[in-house]
Design an enzyme around this catalytic site. Structure first.
Site, PDB file in Angstrom:
ATOM      1  N   GLU A  67       0.852  -1.193   0.000  1.00  0.00           N
ATOM      2  CA  GLU A  67       0.000   0.000   0.000  1.00  0.00           C
ATOM      3  C   GLU A  67       0.884   1.237   0.000  1.00  0.00           C
ATOM      4  O   GLU A  67       1.999   1.206   0.527  1.00  0.00           O
ATOM      5  CB  GLU A  67      -0.880   0.025   1.250  1.00  0.00           C
ATOM      6  CG  GLU A  67      -1.829  -1.139   1.351  1.00  0.00           C
ATOM      7  CD  GLU A  67      -2.735  -1.000   2.570  1.00  0.00           C
ATOM      8  OE1 GLU A  67      -3.862  -0.519   2.402  1.00  0.00           O
ATOM      9  OE2 GLU A  67      -2.294  -1.343   3.679  1.00  0.00           O
TER      10      GLU A  67
ATOM     11  N   ASP B 297      -2.722  -6.780  11.174  1.00  0.00           N
ATOM     12  CA  ASP B 297      -3.683  -6.006  10.381  1.00  0.00           C
ATOM     13  C   ASP B 297      -3.932  -6.671   9.022  1.00  0.00           C
ATOM     14  O   ASP B 297      -5.045  -6.631   8.508  1.00  0.00           O
ATOM     15  CB  ASP B 297      -3.135  -4.583  10.170  1.00  0.00           C
ATOM     16  CG  ASP B 297      -4.144  -3.647   9.532  1.00  0.00           C
ATOM     17  OD1 ASP B 297      -5.338  -3.735   9.888  1.00  0.00           O
ATOM     18  OD2 ASP B 297      -3.738  -2.837   8.673  1.00  0.00           O
TER      19      ASP B 297
ATOM     20  N   HIS C 191      -6.162 -11.176   5.599  1.00  0.00           N
ATOM     21  CA  HIS C 191      -6.242 -11.128   4.133  1.00  0.00           C
ATOM     22  C   HIS C 191      -5.201 -12.022   3.464  1.00  0.00           C
ATOM     23  O   HIS C 191      -5.511 -12.784   2.556  1.00  0.00           O
ATOM     24  CB  HIS C 191      -6.077  -9.696   3.632  1.00  0.00           C
ATOM     25  CG  HIS C 191      -6.933  -8.695   4.357  1.00  0.00           C
ATOM     26  ND1 HIS C 191      -8.219  -8.967   4.735  1.00  0.00           N
ATOM     27  CD2 HIS C 191      -6.694  -7.424   4.785  1.00  0.00           C
ATOM     28  CE1 HIS C 191      -8.738  -7.914   5.355  1.00  0.00           C
ATOM     29  NE2 HIS C 191      -7.823  -6.965   5.398  1.00  0.00           N
TER      30      HIS C 191
HETATM   31  C1  BG6 Z   1      -7.801  -3.400   6.129  1.00  0.00           C
HETATM   32  C2  BG6 Z   1      -6.640  -2.896   6.938  1.00  0.00           C
HETATM   33  O1  BG6 Z   1      -8.263  -4.622   6.631  1.00  0.00           O
HETATM   34  O2  BG6 Z   1      -7.406  -3.570   4.780  1.00  0.00           O
HETATM   35  C3  BG6 Z   1      -6.090  -1.621   6.353  1.00  0.00           C
HETATM   36  O3  BG6 Z   1      -7.050  -2.684   8.269  1.00  0.00           O
HETATM   37  C4  BG6 Z   1      -5.782  -1.768   4.886  1.00  0.00           C
HETATM   38  O4  BG6 Z   1      -4.934  -1.193   7.064  1.00  0.00           O
HETATM   39  C5  BG6 Z   1      -6.963  -2.381   4.149  1.00  0.00           C
HETATM   40  O5  BG6 Z   1      -5.470  -0.494   4.352  1.00  0.00           O
HETATM   41  C6  BG6 Z   1      -6.592  -2.723   2.714  1.00  0.00           C
HETATM   42  O6  BG6 Z   1      -7.744  -3.087   1.997  1.00  0.00           O
HETATM   43  P1  BG6 Z   1      -7.823  -2.852   0.421  1.00  0.00           P
HETATM   44  O7  BG6 Z   1      -9.176  -3.409   0.073  1.00  0.00           O
HETATM   45  O8  BG6 Z   1      -7.685  -1.380   0.200  1.00  0.00           O
HETATM   46  O9  BG6 Z   1      -6.678  -3.619  -0.174  1.00  0.00           O
END
Ligand code: BG6
Length: 481
Positions: free
Chosen positions: A212, A231, A236
Site C-alpha cells: 500500500e 492487520d 487477508h
Molecule cells: C484493512 C486494513 O483490513 O485492509 C487496512 O485494516 C488496509 O490497514 C486495508 O489499508 C486494505 O484493503 P484494500 O481493500 O484497500 O486492499
C-alpha cells in the site's frame, strides 16, 4: 437455502466504515434492484439522532463517497426511505429493549452487521440476547478486529457463540468479497490446465504481495497496537494463501470450501526467526511526494511494524518444499495486491546448444489496482536464427477489466452485505479458520519477543527493508516488482 432477512441492523452506523463502505454499498444494491424494496435498514450508534437526521447524515456520506456515475437523486431519495435510526449505548443492557421496540416485528428475519470496539462485543451480544434479538431467524456479521491474539479471539468467539450458533455467525474478511479473489477459485477449479501442475512437482514457489502507498490514515492508536502482521497477514494474506493452496472442494458451498481452507491453515509450519522480516517506514517519497517517518506520523517512538515479509511453508503432500513468500506494508512504492505462481523449469532445454535461454513459466494474478491474470510463456523471436535461437518471455494476457467490460465493478462490501442478508456464508470465515490463523500468527509474535526482533527501517516509497530482498535472494528468488 436460507431465506433473505427483511430487516438489517447496522451497529457503528455513524462511523467511518458505515459512511465510506456500508451505506454506499447498500445504496448500490438498492440502485441495482438487488435488495427487497421493503427491506428495513436500522442504524444504531451512540449519537442521539432522529430518523431524519440519520438520513441526512447518510445523504452526505453518499454524496461524498459514491462515484459520480452512481449518483441518481431519485434513487438516493428512495434508498433513504429504507433507513431508520435508534441511539444506543451498547455498554449497558437497558437501551436494547428500545432498539427492539423500534424495530418491531422481525419475524421476517434479521441480519446484524456488528463493527464495534473489542470491549463492546460481549455487552452487545448480551444486550441483543436479552432483548430477543438473537433468535433462530437472526444472523450476525462480525467485522474485525475480532481480538488481537488467539486467546482474545476465543473470548469474543465464545461470547458470540453463547447467543448464536456457528451457522448464523458471518465473520468478515473483506478480501473475500473482492471479485478477483473469488476468481482465484474459478481460475483453479474451472480450468483443466492448471491443476495437474498445481503442486510441488510443478511449482517452484509462490509470492503474495499486498503493498500500500497509504500510511496511517488517521488510525494511529489502532494501527500502532496492531501492526502489519495482525492487520493484514492474519486475515487477508492468509485467506489468499488458503485459496491458492487448498485442495479442490467437493462443491462450491460454505462447508466444502471452508473445510479445505482450514486444512491448509492448520498445515502452516511455524516460521523461524531467519524466515521473517519486520520493517517500519522512515521518511521518503511516495509517488513523488515527500512523506514523513512512521514515528513522526504517530508523534512518538514505536516498535510497531508497518511492513512484514515471511517465508511460509505448508506441511502437506501437495506443497512439500514449496516456499510461499508473503509480504505487506504501508508507504511502499506502489499499491498492489498480487499473487505470483512461479513454475519449475522444463526438464531439459533443447535450445541450449543453439544459445536459446529459457525462463520458467510464471502466472501473475493481479487483484488490484488492475485486475488481470497473466501467464508468462516462452516464444521464439521471429527471424532466421542464423546466430542462434533467441527465445523471449511473452505474456498470455487475460484482462478481466476488458473481458468483462460491461460488468459493474463492485466494492467488496456490496457482495458481503448481500450474502449476509441472503444468509450465504461461503465467503465468510469460520471459527476454526480464524483460530488456525491466530495460532500461526501468535507463534511468529512469540519469536519476535524471544529474539527481541525490532523492525528494520525502510525508506517510504521503497519495497521494504533490504532484509526482505535478502529473504528471497538467498534462495535464488527475486520479488516480482
Ligand atoms: C484493512 C486494513 O483490513 O485492509 C487496512 O485494516 C488496509 O490497514 C486495508 O489499508 C486494505 O484493503 P484494500 O481493500 O484497500 O486492499
Amino acid at each position: 437455502m436460507a431465506t433473505s432477512s427483511s430487516t438489517l441492523l447496522l451497529f457503528g452506523a455513524t462511523g467511518d466504515l458505515a459512511k465510506r463502505m456500508l451505506l454506499p454499498s447498500l445504496y448500490a444494491l438498492h440502485e441495482d434492484g438487488l435488495i427487497a424494496e421493503d427491506l428495513r435498514i436500522f442504524g444504531t450508534a451512540r449519537s442521539e439522532l432522529s430518523d431524519e437526521e440519520y438520513r441526512e447524515m447518510a445523504r452526505e456520506a453518499l454524496e461524498e463517497y459514491l462515484p459520480e456515475d452512481r449518483k441518481d437523486e431519485d434513487k438516493i431519495a428512495t434508498f433513504l426511505q429504507h433507513l431508520q435510526y435508534q441511539a444506543l449505548d451498547a455498554s449497558t443492557i437497558e437501551g436494547f429493549d428500545d432498539l427492539a421496540a423500534k424495530m418491531g416485528d422481525i419475524s421476517g428475519g434479521l441480519s446484524i452487521f456488528l463493527s464495534t470496539a473489542p470491549f463492546l462485543f460481549e455487552p452487545t451480544i448480551r444486550g441483543l440476547q436479552s432483548a430477543g434479538l438473537a433468535g433462530e431467524n437472526v444472523r450476525i456479521g462480525l467485522e474485525k478486529p475480532l481480538g488481537n491474539d488467539l486467546a482474545s479471539s476465543r473470548v469474543i468467539n465464545d461470547a458470540v457463540a453463547s447467543a448464536f450458533d456457528e451457522g448464523r455467525i458471518f465473520r468478515i474478511d473483506h478480501y473475500l468479497g473482492k471479485e478477483t479473489v473469488q476468481n482465484l477459485m474459478a481460475l483453479r477449479f474451472a480450468n483443466a490446465m492448471f491443476e495437474p501442475l498445481w503442486n510441488a512437482n510443478g511449482i517452484d514457489h509462490v509470492q503474495i504481495t499486498i503493498s500500500e502507498t497509504v500510511g496511517l490514515e488517521g488510525r494511529h492508536a489502532f494501527y500502532d497496537d496492531t501492526g502489519a502482521l495482525r492487520d493484514m497477514v492474519q486475515n487477508h494474506i492468509l485467506q489468499l494463501l488458503a485459496l491458492i493452496a487448498m485442495e479442490p472442494p467437493a462443491d462450491f458451498d460454505a462447508t466444502s470450501v471452508r473445510d479445505e481452507k482450514v486444512k491448509v491453515l492448520r498445515s502452516l509450519r511455524p516460521v523461524s526467526a531467519e524466515e521473517m522480516v519486520r520493517g517500519q517506514y522512515s521518511s521518503g517519497a511516495v509517488k513523488g511526494e515527500a512523506v514523513q517517518a512512521y514515528t513522526d506520523d504517530l508523534g512518538e517512538q514505536s516498535e510497531a511494524e508497518t511492513f512484514v515479509a515471511l517465508k511460509a511453508h505448508i506441511d502437506n503432500w501437495r506443497w512439500q518444499g514449496v516456499p510461499f513468500y508473503l509480504r505487506t506494508g504501508k508507504r511502499m512504492a506502489e499499491r498492489r495486491s498480487e499473487i505470483v505462481i512461479q513454475f519449475k523449469p522444463v526438464p531439459h532445454n533443447i535450445f541450449a546448444e543453439r544459445g536459446g535461454k529459457l525462463l520458467s513459466n510464471r502466472l501473475v494474478i493481479r487483484l488490484q489496482p488492475e485486475e488481470y491474470v497473466r501467464l508468462m510463456v516462452m516464444a521464439k523471436e521471429p527471424g532466421m536464427d542464423r546466430d542462434g535461437v533467441s527465445l523471449r518471455e511473452v505474456p498470455l494476457d487475460l484482462s478481466l477489466t476488458q473481458a468483462f467490460s460491461k460488468a459493474r465493478r463492485r466494492i467488496a462490501y456490496e457482495r458481503l452485505l448481500l450474502d449476509l442478508i441472503d444468509g450465504d456464508p461461503t465467503l465468510f470465515v469460520r471459527r476454526d479458520e480464524v483460530e488456525a490463523q491466530w495460532k500461526w500468527i501468535d507463534a511468529i509474535r512469540r519469536v519476535w519477543s524471544e529474539t527481541a526482533m525490532v523492525p528494520k527501517s525502510y525508506g517510504a516509497g521503497s519495497w521494504g527493508p533490504s532484509a526482505s530482498v535478502a529473504l528471497t535472494e538467498r534462495d535464488g528468488v527475486s520479488w516480482h516488482e
